[in-house]
Design a protein around this motif. Structure first.
Motif, PDB file in Angstrom:
ATOM      1  N   LEU A 119       0.830  -1.205   0.000  1.00 33.61           N
ATOM      2  CA  LEU A 119       0.000   0.000   0.000  1.00 33.61           C
ATOM      3  C   LEU A 119       0.865   1.255   0.000  1.00 33.61           C
ATOM      4  O   LEU A 119       0.634   2.190  -0.779  1.00 33.61           O
ATOM      5  N   ALA A 120       1.867   1.281   0.857  1.00 38.42           N
ATOM      6  CA  ALA A 120       2.751   2.443   0.917  1.00 38.42           C
ATOM      7  C   ALA A 120       3.591   2.553  -0.352  1.00 38.42           C
ATOM      8  O   ALA A 120       3.805   3.644  -0.890  1.00 38.42           O
ATOM      9  N   THR A 121       4.077   1.425  -0.841  1.00 44.14           N
ATOM     10  CA  THR A 121       4.883   1.438  -2.059  1.00 44.14           C
ATOM     11  C   THR A 121       4.093   1.982  -3.229  1.00 44.14           C
ATOM     12  O   THR A 121       4.604   2.765  -4.042  1.00 44.14           O
ATOM     13  N   SER A 122       2.829   1.587  -3.335  1.00 41.64           N
ATOM     14  CA  SER A 122       1.997   2.087  -4.438  1.00 41.64           C
ATOM     15  C   SER A 122       1.775   3.585  -4.319  1.00 41.64           C
ATOM     16  O   SER A 122       1.715   4.291  -5.337  1.00 41.64           O
ATOM     17  N   ALA A 123       1.677   4.091  -3.097  1.00 41.49           N
ATOM     18  CA  ALA A 123       1.499   5.533  -2.900  1.00 41.49           C
ATOM     19  C   ALA A 123       2.742   6.292  -3.340  1.00 41.49           C
ATOM     20  O   ALA A 123       2.664   7.352  -3.973  1.00 41.49           O
ATOM     21  N   LYS A 131      23.505   8.780 -19.484  1.00 36.39           N
ATOM     22  CA  LYS A 131      22.075   9.065 -19.367  1.00 36.39           C
ATOM     23  C   LYS A 131      21.742   9.599 -17.967  1.00 36.39           C
ATOM     24  O   LYS A 131      22.310   9.144 -16.975  1.00 36.39           O
ATOM     25  N   PRO A 132      20.797  10.533 -17.886  1.00 37.78           N
ATOM     26  CA  PRO A 132      20.503  11.158 -16.586  1.00 37.78           C
ATOM     27  C   PRO A 132      19.679  10.268 -15.664  1.00 37.78           C
ATOM     28  O   PRO A 132      18.761   9.573 -16.109  1.00 37.78           O
ATOM     29  N   VAL A 133      20.035  10.301 -14.385  1.00 41.87           N
ATOM     30  CA  VAL A 133      19.274   9.606 -13.341  1.00 41.87           C
ATOM     31  C   VAL A 133      19.048  10.589 -12.201  1.00 41.87           C
ATOM     32  O   VAL A 133      20.004  11.140 -11.657  1.00 41.87           O
ATOM     33  N   GLU A 134      17.795  10.799 -11.846  1.00 39.55           N
ATOM     34  CA  GLU A 134      17.460  11.711 -10.748  1.00 39.55           C
ATOM     35  C   GLU A 134      17.156  10.918  -9.481  1.00 39.55           C
ATOM     36  O   GLU A 134      16.578   9.833  -9.546  1.00 39.55           O
ATOM     37  N   GLU A 135      17.549  11.464  -8.346  1.00 37.04           N
ATOM     38  CA  GLU A 135      17.213  10.887  -7.046  1.00 37.04           C
ATOM     39  C   GLU A 135      16.197  11.786  -6.357  1.00 37.04           C
ATOM     40  O   GLU A 135      16.430  12.979  -6.196  1.00 37.04           O
ATOM     41  N   TRP A 136      15.073  11.191  -5.967  1.00 37.05           N
ATOM     42  CA  TRP A 136      14.027  11.921  -5.250  1.00 37.05           C
ATOM     43  C   TRP A 136      13.828  11.283  -3.888  1.00 37.05           C
ATOM     44  O   TRP A 136      13.985  10.072  -3.727  1.00 37.05           O
ATOM     45  N   ASP A 137      13.481  12.116  -2.902  1.00 40.74           N
ATOM     46  CA  ASP A 137      13.113  11.584  -1.593  1.00 40.74           C
ATOM     47  C   ASP A 137      11.644  11.896  -1.327  1.00 40.74           C
ATOM     48  O   ASP A 137      10.937  12.443  -2.193  1.00 40.74           O
ATOM     49  N   LEU A 138      11.173  11.556  -0.139  1.00 41.56           N
ATOM     50  CA  LEU A 138       9.759  11.756   0.179  1.00 41.56           C
ATOM     51  C   LEU A 138       9.375  13.230   0.154  1.00 41.56           C
ATOM     52  O   LEU A 138       8.246  13.582  -0.214  1.00 41.56           O
ATOM     53  N   GLU A 139      10.300  14.085   0.530  1.00 42.13           N
ATOM     54  CA  GLU A 139      10.011  15.519   0.504  1.00 42.13           C
ATOM     55  C   GLU A 139       9.780  15.991  -0.930  1.00 42.13           C
ATOM     56  O   GLU A 139       8.879  16.792  -1.191  1.00 42.13           O
ATOM     57  N   ASP A 140      10.570  15.471  -1.858  1.00 42.28           N
ATOM     58  CA  ASP A 140      10.379  15.831  -3.261  1.00 42.28           C
ATOM     59  C   ASP A 140       9.005  15.401  -3.759  1.00 42.28           C
ATOM     60  O   ASP A 140       8.403  16.051  -4.628  1.00 42.28           O
ATOM     61  N   LEU A 141       8.499  14.295  -3.215  1.00 43.16           N
ATOM     62  CA  LEU A 141       7.199  13.766  -3.628  1.00 43.16           C
ATOM     63  C   LEU A 141       6.054  14.333  -2.797  1.00 43.16           C
ATOM     64  O   LEU A 141       4.892  13.985  -3.033  1.00 43.16           O
ATOM     65  N   GLU A 142       6.391  15.168  -1.819  1.00 39.08           N
ATOM     66  CA  GLU A 142       5.403  15.772  -0.924  1.00 39.08           C
ATOM     67  C   GLU A 142       4.602  14.708  -0.185  1.00 39.08           C
ATOM     68  O   GLU A 142       3.383  14.800  -0.028  1.00 39.08           O
ATOM     69  N   LEU A 143       5.327  13.683   0.284  1.00 36.96           N
ATOM     70  CA  LEU A 143       4.709  12.612   1.055  1.00 36.96           C
ATOM     71  C   LEU A 143       5.198  12.661   2.490  1.00 36.96           C
ATOM     72  O   LEU A 143       6.358  12.978   2.756  1.00 36.96           O
ATOM     73  N   ASP A 144       4.305  12.315   3.418  1.00 38.62           N
ATOM     74  CA  ASP A 144       4.613  12.327   4.842  1.00 38.62           C
ATOM     75  C   ASP A 144       5.272  11.007   5.235  1.00 38.62           C
ATOM     76  O   ASP A 144       4.797   9.927   4.861  1.00 38.62           O
ATOM     77  N   GLU A 145       6.330  11.064   6.017  1.00 39.69           N
ATOM     78  CA  GLU A 145       7.011   9.853   6.479  1.00 39.69           C
ATOM     79  C   GLU A 145       6.094   8.961   7.301  1.00 39.69           C
ATOM     80  O   GLU A 145       6.273   7.739   7.336  1.00 39.69           O
ATOM     81  N   ASP A 146       5.127   9.539   7.980  1.00 43.74           N
ATOM     82  CA  ASP A 146       4.246   8.754   8.845  1.00 43.74           C
ATOM     83  C   ASP A 146       3.405   7.751   8.058  1.00 43.74           C
ATOM     84  O   ASP A 146       2.905   6.774   8.630  1.00 43.74           O
ATOM     85  N   GLY A 147       3.233   7.967   6.775  1.00 44.45           N
ATOM     86  CA  GLY A 147       2.382   7.081   5.978  1.00 44.45           C
ATOM     87  C   GLY A 147       3.121   5.941   5.308  1.00 44.45           C
ATOM     88  O   GLY A 147       2.508   5.116   4.623  1.00 44.45           O
ATOM     89  N   VAL A 148       4.443   5.885   5.480  1.00 42.45           N
ATOM     90  CA  VAL A 148       5.229   4.840   4.834  1.00 42.45           C
ATOM     91  C   VAL A 148       6.153   4.193   5.860  1.00 42.45           C
ATOM     92  O   VAL A 148       6.219   4.615   7.016  1.00 42.45           O
ATOM     93  N   GLY A 149       6.875   3.176   5.433  1.00 47.30           N
ATOM     94  CA  GLY A 149       7.858   2.559   6.303  1.00 47.30           C
ATOM     95  C   GLY A 149       7.318   1.425   7.152  1.00 47.30           C
ATOM     96  O   GLY A 149       6.130   1.071   7.096  1.00 47.30           O
ATOM     97  N   PHE A 150       8.186   0.870   7.967  1.00 52.32           N
ATOM     98  CA  PHE A 150       7.874  -0.331   8.743  1.00 52.32           C
ATOM     99  C   PHE A 150       6.726  -0.117   9.723  1.00 52.32           C
ATOM    100  O   PHE A 150       5.828  -0.952   9.845  1.00 52.32           O
ATOM    101  N   GLU A 151       6.738   1.001  10.431  1.00 54.73           N
ATOM    102  CA  GLU A 151       5.722   1.232  11.450  1.00 54.73           C
ATOM    103  C   GLU A 151       4.333   1.438  10.848  1.00 54.73           C
ATOM    104  O   GLU A 151       3.325   1.150  11.498  1.00 54.73           O
ATOM    105  N   ALA A 152       4.276   1.941   9.622  1.00 56.78           N
ATOM    106  CA  ALA A 152       2.980   2.196   8.991  1.00 56.78           C
ATOM    107  C   ALA A 152       2.453   0.990   8.219  1.00 56.78           C
ATOM    108  O   ALA A 152       1.307   1.003   7.752  1.00 56.78           O
ATOM    109  N   ALA A 153       3.267  -0.047   8.092  1.00 56.34           N
ATOM    110  CA  ALA A 153       2.887  -1.206   7.284  1.00 56.34           C
ATOM    111  C   ALA A 153       1.695  -1.936   7.902  1.00 56.34           C
ATOM    112  O   ALA A 153       1.661  -2.178   9.109  1.00 56.34           O
ATOM    113  N   ARG A 154       0.732  -2.293   7.065  1.00 58.67           N
ATOM    114  CA  ARG A 154      -0.458  -3.024   7.528  1.00 58.67           C
ATOM    115  C   ARG A 154      -0.240  -4.532   7.501  1.00 58.67           C
ATOM    116  O   ARG A 154      -1.044  -5.285   8.037  1.00 58.67           O
ATOM    117  N   THR A 155       0.811  -4.959   6.819  1.00 59.46           N
ATOM    118  CA  THR A 155       1.164  -6.381   6.807  1.00 59.46           C
ATOM    119  C   THR A 155       2.589  -6.525   7.303  1.00 59.46           C
ATOM    120  O   THR A 155       3.412  -5.627   7.121  1.00 59.46           O
TER     121      THR A 155
END
Length: 260
Positions: A96-100, A198-222
């Motif tokens: 779920l988090a990965t898809s987001a 060839k160009p490769v860009e690195e983005w983090d959650l801030e670049d995607l405007e996503l909150d850390e609380d919604g992803v990661g181990f603690e937020a995982a439903r499985t």
């Protein structure tokens, strides 16, 4: 036209796989490779690019530092550029988090088409394509054995046990392809050398405007609650035919194993 090919860096299936104490895969303890099923997604993306004019293929991955190798392989095969979503807070994310995360990155790339493998070879869930499509509000055409793009529509052929289905979807759309969609090309020496530029860009959650609380181990439903080592293989049963009873014994073995 812009195509995003989703790629994933997974533990090599030919090696030993281990889990960390928290139940997540120990990715540092085993060699990794580009998921074989994602190679078909790259191949289909490149075939569309080969047949059309002004088609750009972007390889997108989410994962730790080593996941950059998945993009590297895609670029060597012929993709034009890559995007690597890299953030320590992502560790332990479920589907779920990965898809987001993927949907947020795709929204920023703004492609006309997203092509994925049918599943990842480590998780083998096969849910990411439809989850991403749902988050984007796009149609999903899944398990394609064949696909083509004409105008503002994508068309796929899906082979079932007794039927063959033809499915069309308006662009933008998400398509997943099977390992029957066409053999993936090998990187040429020219492709390997070109990939370095060839160009490769690195983005983090801030670049995607996503909150850390919604992803990661603690937020995982499985969560994986227990793992065990695979039991050693047992010796096979030897059937002899010294007294003429071999055929009967073989038949009984096949019936007991439900091979017949």
């Amino acid at each position: 036209m812009k195509i995003v090919a989703l790629v994933k860096y997974v533990p090599d299936a030919t090696g030993d796989r281990e889990f960390d104490d928290d139940g997540t895969v120990d990715r540092e303890g085993s060699d990794g490779i580009l998921s074989e099923l994602d190679e078909y997604a790259i191949e289909q993306s490149l075939q569309i690019a080969d047949e059309g004019d002004d088609v750009e293929v972007v390889a997108l991955t989410v994962g730790p530092d080593d996941a950059a190798d998945a993009i590297k392989k895609a670029l060597q095969m012929g993709a034009n550029s890559g995007v690597h979503v890299l953030d320590d807070a992502i560790h332990g994310s479920d589907a779920l988090a990965t898809s987001a995360i993927l949907a947020a990155a795709i929204s920023q790339i703004e492609p006309d088409l997203v092509i994925t493998g049918m599943a990842s070879t480590d998780g083998v869930m096969g849910v990411i394509p439809v989850m991403v499509a749902e988050r984007l509000g796009w149609p999903a055409a899944t398990l394609a054995n064949e696909l083509s793009v004409e105008g503002d529509k994508v068309s796929i052929r899906r082979e079932g046990d007794v039927t063959s289905q033809r499915i069309e979807a308006s662009l933008p759309a998400v398509v997943s392809v099977t390992d029957q969609s066409g053999e993936a090309r090998y990187p040429s020496m020219k492709g390997i050398m070109a990939a370095k530029r060839k160009p490769v860009e690195e983005w983090d959650l801030e670049d995607l405007e996503l909150d850390e609380d919604g992803v990661g181990f603690e937020a995982a439903r499985t969560r994986v609650v227990e793992t065990r080592e695979r039991p050693p293989k047992e010796a096979g049963k030897v059937i002899t035919d010294e007294d003429g009873s071999g055929a009967t014994a073989l038949t009984e073995f096949l019936v007991a194993g439900k091979y017949l």
